[in-house]
Enzyme design. Structure first.
Site, PDB file in Angstrom:
ATOM      1  N   SER A 133       0.841  -1.195   0.000  1.00 29.98           N
ATOM      2  CA  SER A 133       0.000   0.000   0.000  1.00 29.98           C
ATOM      3  C   SER A 133       0.881   1.252   0.000  1.00 29.98           C
ATOM      4  O   SER A 133       1.719   1.413  -0.869  1.00 29.98           O
ATOM      5  CB  SER A 133      -0.967  -0.048   1.191  1.00 29.98           C
ATOM      6  OG  SER A 133      -1.998   0.889   1.064  1.00 29.98           O
TER       7      SER A 133
ATOM      8  N   ASP B 283      -8.447  -5.730  -5.791  1.00 30.61           N
ATOM      9  CA  ASP B 283      -8.239  -4.441  -5.115  1.00 30.61           C
ATOM     10  C   ASP B 283      -9.127  -3.393  -5.780  1.00 30.61           C
ATOM     11  O   ASP B 283      -9.103  -3.222  -6.995  1.00 30.61           O
ATOM     12  CB  ASP B 283      -6.769  -4.034  -5.221  1.00 30.61           C
ATOM     13  CG  ASP B 283      -6.366  -2.951  -4.230  1.00 30.61           C
ATOM     14  OD1 ASP B 283      -7.193  -2.065  -3.958  1.00 30.61           O
ATOM     15  OD2 ASP B 283      -5.214  -2.994  -3.762  1.00 30.61           O
TER      16      ASP B 283
ATOM     17  N   HIS C  64      -7.829  -5.282  -1.264  1.00 29.28           N
ATOM     18  CA  HIS C  64      -6.552  -4.626  -0.975  1.00 29.28           C
ATOM     19  C   HIS C  64      -5.785  -5.367   0.120  1.00 29.28           C
ATOM     20  O   HIS C  64      -4.558  -5.420   0.096  1.00 29.28           O
ATOM     21  CB  HIS C  64      -6.829  -3.183  -0.542  1.00 29.28           C
ATOM     22  CG  HIS C  64      -5.593  -2.358  -0.333  1.00 29.28           C
ATOM     23  ND1 HIS C  64      -4.675  -2.127  -1.326  1.00 29.28           N
ATOM     24  CD2 HIS C  64      -5.120  -1.714   0.778  1.00 29.28           C
ATOM     25  CE1 HIS C  64      -3.688  -1.371  -0.861  1.00 29.28           C
ATOM     26  NE2 HIS C  64      -3.934  -1.126   0.405  1.00 29.28           N
TER      27      HIS C  64
END
Length: 341
Positions: free
Chosen positions: A128, A282, A311
């Site tokens: 991320s 995601d 995600h």
């Protein structure tokens, strides 16, 4: 282990503002070898601290401290490094000076150089926002990064990702404690609401349809939302969250004097052997964004995580299948020849 700190002194940001007495928190695992060739930089994601991700490090894992010297620097704004929650006047409250991702990695590089004499990384990696930092490392210091692993991240925050974050930010700021640009009290209502909004974006439709939340040990969907999502954000400082949202929204490896906004030039400058790993489901770091990035890189592979965990496939605390996939991918990257600078 006690958290370590790099006293960075006066740090001038991309905005032109200077942070005085800046502190970068970090932790290390393992030992630096004689020629300083075993360094892995693992970077923290949105709202997290090094303690939230150090489970990824262990002698039974690919990031093995008996083989590598692993450093986890904490993002500015996460409550350990210089942050709104520990700022002092006059650079406090609504006057907090926002850090870009580039501001973060510039200071991380100074910490490695001045504290350990480290000039080169065997691997820069993260999930991320951690992956966004790794991308910045490889673009801003291509001669320093041998291998790059970006897990559910991007070289530049996409327009849709920015809009998603606008919704997250607006939910939090709707709390009555948000006054004159910052939170004057603990916005419990806003943090709980934020958790529920985030839960719908972080996990996929399939995750909820197949009730995969049961793998987290929760007894019902409501139990999962309260425990995993409201609980997660209630642990965080709201002003720090806003700071990290700003950093995330402005993520762009080309937004600097080196590349002048030319994303293709920045991607083309990355010489590291790169493994870019999006999750197939995601909802905000999309596969297609990474596919376009990889097409403009010299030595990059797109390896999709075929997961229903959205995600969070990239931070598989309760997900052994995706964990094994990522571990194997990182192992293969570390065993492959380094990229050519």
């Amino acid at each position: 282990m006690d958290t370590k700190f790099f006293e960075a002194g006066n740090v001038t940001l991309q905005s032109g503002l200077t942070v005085r007495g800046a502190r970068l928190a970090y932790q290390t695992y393992g030992s630096l070898n004689a020629d300083r060739s075993n360094v892995i930089l693992l970077m923290t994601p949105f709202s997290a601290q090094h303690t939230d991700i150090e489970w990824l490090v262990g002698t039974h894992r690919t990031l093995d401290p008996s083989r590598y010297f692993i450093v986890i620097p904490n993002l500015f704004g996460n409550g350990l490094s210089s942050s709104p929650s520990n700022a002092v006047a006059p650079a406090s409250g609504s006057r907090w000076p926002q850090f870009t991702v580039a501001d973060n990695v510039q200071t991380q590089r100074r910490m490695l150089q001045e504290t350990f004499g480290i000039e080169r990384l065997k691997l820069a990696c993260g999930w991320s926002m951690g992956g966004m930092q790794a991308y910045h490392w490889a673009a801003l210091f291509p001669e320093c990064v041998e291998r790059l692993a970006v897990i559910c991240g991007a070289a530049k925050t996409s327009p849709h990702n920015r809009v998603f974050l606008e919704g997250v930010k607006a939910t939090l700021m709707a709390d009555a404690h948000f006054q004159d640009g910052y939170f004057t009290g603990i916005p419990e209502r806003g943090l709980r609401a934020l958790g529920r909004v985030y839960a719908s974006w972080a996990m996929s439709q399939t995750f909820y349809r197949e009730e995969l939340w049961r793998q987290t040990g929760c007894s019902s969907l409501e139990d999962y939302l309260v425990t995993n999502w409201e609980g997660n954000f209630l642990r965080r400082d709201a002003n720090n969250l806003l700071s990290h949202i700003w950093t995330w929204q402005h993520g762009d490896i080309s937004a600097n004097a080196l590349y002048g906004g030319d994303l293709s030039k920045a991607l083309g400058a990355i010489s590291a052997r790169a493994l870019i790993m999006p999750s197939a489901t995601d909802l905000y770091f999309q596969v297609e964004d990474n596919r376009l990035e990889v097409a403009r890189m010299r030595n990059a592979e797109l390896r999709i995580i075929d997961s229903s965990w959205g995600h969070r496939a990239g931070m598989p605390v309760h997900n052994p299948v995706d964990d094994a996939f990522i571990e194997a991918a990182l192992r293969s990257l570390l065993e492959a020849p380094a990229g050519q600078a």
